[in-house]
Design a protein around this motif. Sequence first.
Motif, PDB file in Angstrom:
ATOM      1  N   ILE A  35       5.863  10.695   5.701  1.00 50.79           N
ATOM      2  CA  ILE A  35       5.928  11.066   7.110  1.00 50.79           C
ATOM      3  C   ILE A  35       4.950  12.189   7.439  1.00 50.79           C
ATOM      4  CG2 ILE A  35       7.384  12.379   8.704  1.00 50.79           C
ATOM      5  CD1 ILE A  35       9.498  10.392   8.492  1.00 50.79           C
ATOM      6  N   ARG A  36       4.823  13.181   6.537  1.00 45.91           N
ATOM      7  CA  ARG A  36       3.936  14.318   6.806  1.00 45.91           C
ATOM      8  C   ARG A  36       2.707  14.218   5.924  1.00 45.91           C
ATOM      9  NH1 ARG A  36       5.997  18.141  10.080  1.00 45.91           N
ATOM     10  NH2 ARG A  36       8.255  18.227  10.410  1.00 45.91           N
ATOM     11  N   MET A  37       1.561  13.857   6.545  1.00 43.51           N
ATOM     12  CA  MET A  37       0.285  13.777   5.839  1.00 43.51           C
ATOM     13  C   MET A  37      -0.796  14.376   6.722  1.00 43.51           C
ATOM     14  SD  MET A  37       0.128  10.025   3.965  1.00 43.51           S
ATOM     15  CE  MET A  37       0.487   9.075   5.455  1.00 43.51           C
ATOM     16  N   ILE A  91       1.281  -3.003  -6.143  1.00 41.90           N
ATOM     17  CA  ILE A  91       0.712  -1.889  -5.393  1.00 41.90           C
ATOM     18  C   ILE A  91      -0.802  -2.109  -5.390  1.00 41.90           C
ATOM     19  CG2 ILE A  91       0.490   0.603  -5.151  1.00 41.90           C
ATOM     20  CD1 ILE A  91       3.346  -0.368  -4.915  1.00 41.90           C
ATOM     21  N   VAL A  92      -1.331  -2.579  -4.271  1.00 39.54           N
ATOM     22  CA  VAL A  92      -2.738  -2.982  -4.221  1.00 39.54           C
ATOM     23  C   VAL A  92      -3.654  -1.874  -3.723  1.00 39.54           C
ATOM     24  CG1 VAL A  92      -2.214  -5.431  -3.979  1.00 39.54           C
ATOM     25  CG2 VAL A  92      -2.406  -4.001  -1.925  1.00 39.54           C
ATOM     26  N   GLY A  93      -3.084  -0.775  -3.220  1.00 39.77           N
ATOM     27  CA  GLY A  93      -3.909   0.327  -2.750  1.00 39.77           C
ATOM     28  C   GLY A  93      -3.101   1.596  -2.595  1.00 39.77           C
ATOM     29  N   GLU A  94      -3.753   2.747  -2.761  1.00 41.04           N
ATOM     30  CA  GLU A  94      -3.124   4.054  -2.577  1.00 41.04           C
ATOM     31  C   GLU A  94      -3.979   4.892  -1.643  1.00 41.04           C
ATOM     32  OE1 GLU A  94      -1.959   6.163  -6.059  1.00 41.04           O
ATOM     33  OE2 GLU A  94      -1.028   4.406  -7.013  1.00 41.04           O
ATOM     34  N   ALA A  95      -3.326   5.624  -0.740  1.00 36.71           N
ATOM     35  CA  ALA A  95      -4.030   6.447   0.239  1.00 36.71           C
ATOM     36  C   ALA A  95      -3.542   7.887   0.142  1.00 36.71           C
ATOM     37  CB  ALA A  95      -3.795   5.905   1.643  1.00 36.71           C
ATOM     38  N   LYS A  96      -4.452   8.832   0.430  1.00 36.64           N
ATOM     39  CA  LYS A  96      -4.131  10.261   0.381  1.00 36.64           C
ATOM     40  C   LYS A  96      -3.799  10.822   1.756  1.00 36.64           C
ATOM     41  CE  LYS A  96      -8.094  11.397  -1.423  1.00 36.64           C
ATOM     42  NZ  LYS A  96      -8.707  10.046  -1.526  1.00 36.64           N
ATOM     43  N   ASN A  97      -4.012  10.033   2.807  1.00 41.78           N
ATOM     44  CA  ASN A  97      -3.722  10.503   4.150  1.00 41.78           C
ATOM     45  C   ASN A  97      -3.500   9.304   5.074  1.00 41.78           C
ATOM     46  OD1 ASN A  97      -6.388   9.627   5.242  1.00 41.78           O
ATOM     47  ND2 ASN A  97      -7.171  11.253   3.902  1.00 41.78           N
ATOM     48  N   GLY A  98      -3.130   9.610   6.323  1.00 42.08           N
ATOM     49  CA  GLY A  98      -2.800   8.543   7.257  1.00 42.08           C
ATOM     50  C   GLY A  98      -3.976   7.665   7.627  1.00 42.08           C
ATOM     51  N   LEU A  99      -5.170   8.265   7.774  1.00 39.41           N
ATOM     52  CA  LEU A  99      -6.353   7.474   8.117  1.00 39.41           C
ATOM     53  C   LEU A  99      -6.663   6.453   7.032  1.00 39.41           C
ATOM     54  CD1 LEU A  99      -8.683  10.238   9.607  1.00 39.41           C
ATOM     55  CD2 LEU A  99      -7.680   8.308  10.845  1.00 39.41           C
ATOM     56  N   GLU A 100      -6.601   6.897   5.764  1.00 33.47           N
ATOM     57  CA  GLU A 100      -6.837   5.973   4.659  1.00 33.47           C
ATOM     58  C   GLU A 100      -5.792   4.869   4.648  1.00 33.47           C
ATOM     59  OE1 GLU A 100      -7.145   7.801   0.866  1.00 33.47           O
ATOM     60  OE2 GLU A 100      -8.891   9.025   1.392  1.00 33.47           O
ATOM     61  N   ALA A 101      -4.550   5.216   4.967  1.00 31.96           N
ATOM     62  CA  ALA A 101      -3.475   4.219   4.968  1.00 31.96           C
ATOM     63  C   ALA A 101      -3.754   3.117   5.982  1.00 31.96           C
ATOM     64  CB  ALA A 101      -2.133   4.889   5.274  1.00 31.96           C
ATOM     65  N   VAL A 102      -4.211   3.504   7.174  1.00 29.61           N
ATOM     66  CA  VAL A 102      -4.523   2.507   8.204  1.00 29.61           C
ATOM     67  C   VAL A 102      -5.679   1.616   7.755  1.00 29.61           C
ATOM     68  CG1 VAL A 102      -5.311   2.163  10.577  1.00 29.61           C
ATOM     69  CG2 VAL A 102      -3.662   3.973  10.069  1.00 29.61           C
ATOM     70  N   THR A 158      10.003  10.553   2.873  1.00 30.82           N
ATOM     71  CA  THR A 158      10.270  11.811   3.560  1.00 30.82           C
ATOM     72  C   THR A 158      11.227  12.699   2.771  1.00 30.82           C
ATOM     73  OG1 THR A 158      11.171  12.782   5.594  1.00 30.82           O
ATOM     74  CG2 THR A 158      12.127  10.703   4.872  1.00 30.82           C
ATOM     75  N   ALA A 159      11.071  14.009   2.971  1.00 33.17           N
ATOM     76  CA  ALA A 159      12.024  14.969   2.413  1.00 33.17           C
ATOM     77  C   ALA A 159      13.027  15.391   3.475  1.00 33.17           C
ATOM     78  CB  ALA A 159      11.276  16.197   1.885  1.00 33.17           C
ATOM     79  N   VAL A 179       0.866  -1.175   0.000  1.00 32.34           N
ATOM     80  CA  VAL A 179       0.000   0.000   0.000  1.00 32.34           C
ATOM     81  C   VAL A 179       0.906   1.229   0.000  1.00 32.34           C
ATOM     82  CG1 VAL A 179      -1.540   1.394   1.461  1.00 32.34           C
ATOM     83  CG2 VAL A 179      -2.031  -1.024   1.069  1.00 32.34           C
ATOM     84  N   LEU A 180       0.531   2.231  -0.780  1.00 28.93           N
ATOM     85  CA  LEU A 180       1.317   3.453  -0.937  1.00 28.93           C
ATOM     86  C   LEU A 180       0.508   4.636  -0.434  1.00 28.93           C
ATOM     87  CD1 LEU A 180       3.659   5.126  -2.107  1.00 28.93           C
ATOM     88  CD2 LEU A 180       2.587   4.914  -4.349  1.00 28.93           C
ATOM     89  N   ALA A 181       1.061   5.419   0.506  1.00 30.87           N
ATOM     90  CA  ALA A 181       0.332   6.550   1.084  1.00 30.87           C
ATOM     91  C   ALA A 181       1.151   7.832   0.992  1.00 30.87           C
ATOM     92  CB  ALA A 181      -0.025   6.265   2.540  1.00 30.87           C
ATOM     93  N   ASP A 182       0.598   8.809   0.286  1.00 33.16           N
ATOM     94  CA  ASP A 182       1.207  10.139   0.179  1.00 33.16           C
ATOM     95  C   ASP A 182       0.097  11.103  -0.199  1.00 33.16           C
ATOM     96  OD1 ASP A 182       2.674  12.510  -0.778  1.00 33.16           O
ATOM     97  OD2 ASP A 182       4.439  11.214  -0.705  1.00 33.16           O
ATOM     98  N   ASP A 183       0.050  12.280   0.418  1.00 40.40           N
ATOM     99  CA  ASP A 183      -1.030  13.217   0.121  1.00 40.40           C
ATOM    100  C   ASP A 183      -0.822  13.949  -1.197  1.00 40.40           C
ATOM    101  OD1 ASP A 183      -0.060  16.241   1.779  1.00 40.40           O
ATOM    102  OD2 ASP A 183       1.146  14.438   1.509  1.00 40.40           O
ATOM    103  N   GLU A 184       0.335  13.788  -1.827  1.00 43.78           N
ATOM    104  CA  GLU A 184       0.596  14.413  -3.117  1.00 43.78           C
ATOM    105  C   GLU A 184       0.469  13.363  -4.226  1.00 43.78           C
ATOM    106  OE1 GLU A 184       4.070  17.068  -3.237  1.00 43.78           O
ATOM    107  OE2 GLU A 184       4.322  16.613  -1.103  1.00 43.78           O
TER     108      GLU A 184
END
Length: 273
Positions: free
Chosen positions: A61-63, A35-46, A93-94, A10-15
């Motif tokens: 790291i920052r979402m 890659i079976v799923g993509e999330a835009k924020n931490g809640l979606e990632a969980v 992370t940057a 699963v891949l999570a990044d707000d960008e």
Amino acid sequence: MSTPNAPRAVLADDERLMREQLRSRIAEVWPELQIVGEAKNGLEAVELTRELKPDLVFLDIRMPGLTGVEAARQIAQLPDDDDWAVPEIVFITAYDQYAVEAFEQGVCDYVLKPAERERLAVTVERIRKRLAQRSGEAEPDGPSQGTLQQLLHNLSARVNPQSAPRYLQWIQASVGQTIQMIPVEDVLFFISDEKYTRVQTPTVEALIRKPIKELVDELDPAVFWQIHRSTLVNVKAINGITRDFRGRQLVGVRGLDEKLEVSRSYTHLFKGM
């Protein structure tokens, strides 16, 4: 076409552009990874992790909503079973200072933005090795330099310095018909059932209503290790590790005959034992 038994992520990044770029880079260096799923924020990632049960989660790291570190802490608490264990974590992370700490701890990995093919290849090699160790296809290379929970506490304090944790010093617990204040340092272990959490000291067995998932955030992870979704043990109270006839690790506790089961997600804590 997906490969049977290929690892899943699963891949999570707000960008969105960062997700697309990382997906493209992963396809170059690890084409069989799904890659079976993509999330835009931490809640979606969980939630996606809970639903899809991947082998690996990439977390920015920052979402918004939940940071990647907060999401990782929740993911680490998800219950495992015979077919699935808590996934490996890779932070996106940057910020070099977070990345270096994650890398040096050896309990997860990182990708710096923007994802470079050469650095991602290093991450892929490390994660492949860790997944092989988890599946029994490779021998462990010794104990990690720290636990995932300890690392997440450290990173959380760096990401949000104002929210650095203050650990519990006392437990207010029921002992028979009375309420006692128990020093946390005296507690040997906490173990939960559906309703109560048992607090065990060398001389007292008490009950509280606070669940393990809350205690994990309130206790010093350098002192209390989570060894099961329902169990925290004081490291200083551990007097040995054994295996039962089913191959499960069991923790012996100083002064007690009781053994505490270690679930698959936490066996890495005792690799060298």
